[in-house]
Design a protein around this motif. Structure first.
Motif, PDB file in Angstrom:
ATOM      1  N   UNK A   1       0.801  -1.224   0.000  1.00 34.10           N
ATOM      2  CA  UNK A   1       0.000   0.000   0.000  1.00 34.10           C
ATOM      3  C   UNK A   1       0.839   1.281   0.000  1.00 34.10           C
ATOM      4  N   UNK A   2       1.178   1.774  -1.187  1.00 35.81           N
ATOM      5  CA  UNK A   2       1.861   3.069  -1.282  1.00 35.81           C
ATOM      6  C   UNK A   2       0.983   4.202  -0.761  1.00 35.81           C
ATOM      7  N   UNK A   3       1.627   5.149  -0.060  1.00 34.56           N
ATOM      8  CA  UNK A   3       0.986   6.374   0.410  1.00 34.56           C
ATOM      9  C   UNK A   3       1.878   7.523  -0.039  1.00 34.56           C
ATOM     10  N   UNK A   4       1.319   8.468  -0.773  1.00 36.36           N
ATOM     11  CA  UNK A   4       2.108   9.534  -1.374  1.00 36.36           C
ATOM     12  C   UNK A   4       1.669  10.900  -0.871  1.00 36.36           C
ATOM     13  N   UNK A   5       2.645  11.769  -0.627  1.00 30.64           N
ATOM     14  CA  UNK A   5       2.390  13.149  -0.226  1.00 30.64           C
ATOM     15  C   UNK A   5       2.802  14.072  -1.368  1.00 30.64           C
ATOM     16  N   UNK A   6       1.873  14.862  -1.858  1.00 25.67           N
ATOM     17  CA  UNK A   6       2.124  15.669  -3.051  1.00 25.67           C
ATOM     18  C   UNK A   6       3.223  16.700  -2.844  1.00 25.67           C
ATOM     19  N   UNK A   7       3.349  17.248  -1.643  1.00 22.66           N
ATOM     20  CA  UNK A   7       4.312  18.314  -1.405  1.00 22.66           C
ATOM     21  C   UNK A   7       5.759  17.881  -1.420  1.00 22.66           C
ATOM     22  N   UNK A   8       6.007  16.568  -1.405  1.00 23.23           N
ATOM     23  CA  UNK A   8       7.372  16.073  -1.483  1.00 23.23           C
ATOM     24  C   UNK A   8       8.051  15.840  -0.156  1.00 23.23           C
ATOM     25  N   UNK A   9       7.442  16.257   0.944  1.00 24.56           N
ATOM     26  CA  UNK A   9       8.014  15.986   2.260  1.00 24.56           C
ATOM     27  C   UNK A   9       7.470  14.658   2.778  1.00 24.56           C
ATOM     28  N   UNK A  10       8.129  14.138   3.809  1.00 24.59           N
ATOM     29  CA  UNK A  10       7.684  12.889   4.412  1.00 24.59           C
ATOM     30  C   UNK A  10       6.962  13.123   5.734  1.00 24.59           C
ATOM     31  N   UNK A  11       6.737  14.383   6.072  1.00 26.41           N
ATOM     32  CA  UNK A  11       6.209  14.737   7.387  1.00 26.41           C
ATOM     33  C   UNK A  11       4.691  14.577   7.444  1.00 26.41           C
ATOM     34  N   UNK A  12       4.213  14.141   8.585  1.00 24.29           N
ATOM     35  CA  UNK A  12       2.777  14.019   8.819  1.00 24.29           C
ATOM     36  C   UNK A  12       2.496  14.338  10.278  1.00 24.29           C
ATOM     37  N   UNK A  13       1.234  14.579  10.556  1.00 22.86           N
ATOM     38  CA  UNK A  13       0.788  14.818  11.933  1.00 22.86           C
ATOM     39  C   UNK A  13      -0.490  14.024  12.159  1.00 22.86           C
ATOM     40  N   UNK A  14      -0.792  13.793  13.418  1.00 20.04           N
ATOM     41  CA  UNK A  14      -2.001  13.059  13.752  1.00 20.04           C
ATOM     42  C   UNK A  14      -3.053  14.015  14.297  1.00 20.04           C
ATOM     43  N   UNK A  15      -4.278  13.891  13.803  1.00 21.63           N
ATOM     44  CA  UNK A  15      -5.387  14.705  14.303  1.00 21.63           C
ATOM     45  C   UNK A  15      -5.686  14.383  15.768  1.00 21.63           C
ATOM     46  N   UNK A  16      -6.486  15.234  16.358  1.00 27.44           N
ATOM     47  CA  UNK A  16      -6.903  15.025  17.737  1.00 27.44           C
ATOM     48  C   UNK A  16      -7.727  13.778  17.938  1.00 27.44           C
ATOM     49  N   UNK A  17      -8.275  13.206  16.842  1.00 24.54           N
ATOM     50  CA  UNK A  17      -9.055  11.977  16.993  1.00 24.54           C
ATOM     51  C   UNK A  17      -8.166  10.756  17.251  1.00 24.54           C
ATOM     52  N   UNK A  18      -6.845  10.947  17.150  1.00 18.40           N
ATOM     53  CA  UNK A  18      -5.921   9.868  17.410  1.00 18.40           C
ATOM     54  C   UNK A  18      -5.751   8.884  16.274  1.00 18.40           C
ATOM     55  N   UNK A  19      -6.432   9.119  15.163  1.00 20.90           N
ATOM     56  CA  UNK A  19      -6.397   8.207  14.023  1.00 20.90           C
ATOM     57  C   UNK A  19      -5.899   8.863  12.736  1.00 20.90           C
ATOM     58  N   UNK A  20      -6.529   9.969  12.340  1.00 17.56           N
ATOM     59  CA  UNK A  20      -6.288  10.559  11.030  1.00 17.56           C
ATOM     60  C   UNK A  20      -4.882  11.134  10.924  1.00 17.56           C
TER      61      UNK A  20
END
Length: 255
Positions: free
Chosen positions: A207-226
């Protein structure tokens, strides 16, 4: 521990995979401007129930999660990468949607994901989705006996990086069978020729997951999932459940 599946068990997993494929197709058909993510979850839920299957997503609670997952699909929109909780958000013109769905039938699990656009698509979104699908195809092509997990990771990552996209660090595919998440892990990037050797009877969710902006950074929402992109750029996610066989990769969640 990796459980090697028999041909009969792989056929049983294909039955579960067909349910997933039907659910994703029904969700995609229902997705249009004004439809809520909860509506899409209900569509998938109906397909799963009609097939006599259950959802491995519903009620799933890994160690990181503050609450059990409340839906049968993960619905991730625009800057959401994966694990989006289906809620009352209504789809708008130009949205990019990623839907991840699983089904358990006869004790075996299938898992797949698809990304698509709503209404008038942005050309950049179409390119992002096409690249996620190309990365998935490359990973599947590398899923042959004698190769290693690293060969799948390298194939996926090469396509993503060549297009200038980011790859969320620490997230990727996994073994699958009687449970949704089994050994081994399947990274979306890495050196070839390393990791566990692929053998007939192994079944993997790639399962590839791609970020359009080119960075590898992500954050988690307050719901603890997204999981969302830090830079606000859009993301895409493609996935199939794939069996390693002596005759080559067999896609168990194909339509």
């Amino acid at each position: 521990m990796v459980e090697l599946k028999t041909d009969r068990q792989i056929d049983d997993m294909r039955a579960a995979g067909r349910v997933v494929a039907r659910a994703l197709a029904a969700v995609r058909e229902a997705a249009r401007v004004g439809v809520s993510l909860l509506d899409l979850d209900r569509v998938a839920r109906g397909v799963i129930q009609e097939a006599g299957a259950t959802s491995p997503f519903l009620g799933y609670r890994p160690q990181f999660a503050p609450v059990p997952f409340p839906g049968v699909v993960c619905a991730s929109v625009n800057d959401a990468i994966v694990h989006g909780i289906p809620d009352g958000y209504r789809l708008g013109d130009g949205d990019l949607v990623s839907i991840d769905c699983g089904a358990k039938l006869g004790g075996w699990v299938g898992d797949a994901a698809v990304s698509f656009t709503i209404g008038r698509a942005r050309p950049a979104d179409l390119r992002l989705i096409e690249t996620s699908e190309a990365a998935l195809a490359a990973g599947i092509a590398a899923a042959v006996p004698g190769n290693r997990i690293g060969d799948i990771a390298h194939a996926v990552g090469t396509v993503c990086r060549a297009a200038g996209y980011g790859v969320p660090d620490g997230f990727g595919g996994h073994g699958i069978g009687r449970s949704m998440h089994e050994d081994p892990g399947v990274p979306n990037e890495g050196p070839p020729g390393r990791g566990m050797k692929l053998r007939p009877g192994m079944v993997l969710a790639i399962e590839p997951m791609l970020i359009a902006g080119g960075t590898d950074d992500y954050r988690c929402d307050g719901d603890g999932w997204t999981l969302r992109t830090v830079d606000g750029s859009r993301a895409a996610h493609s996935e199939h459940t794939v069996a390693i066989t002596a005759d080559g990769p067999r896609i168990l969640t194909a339509p």
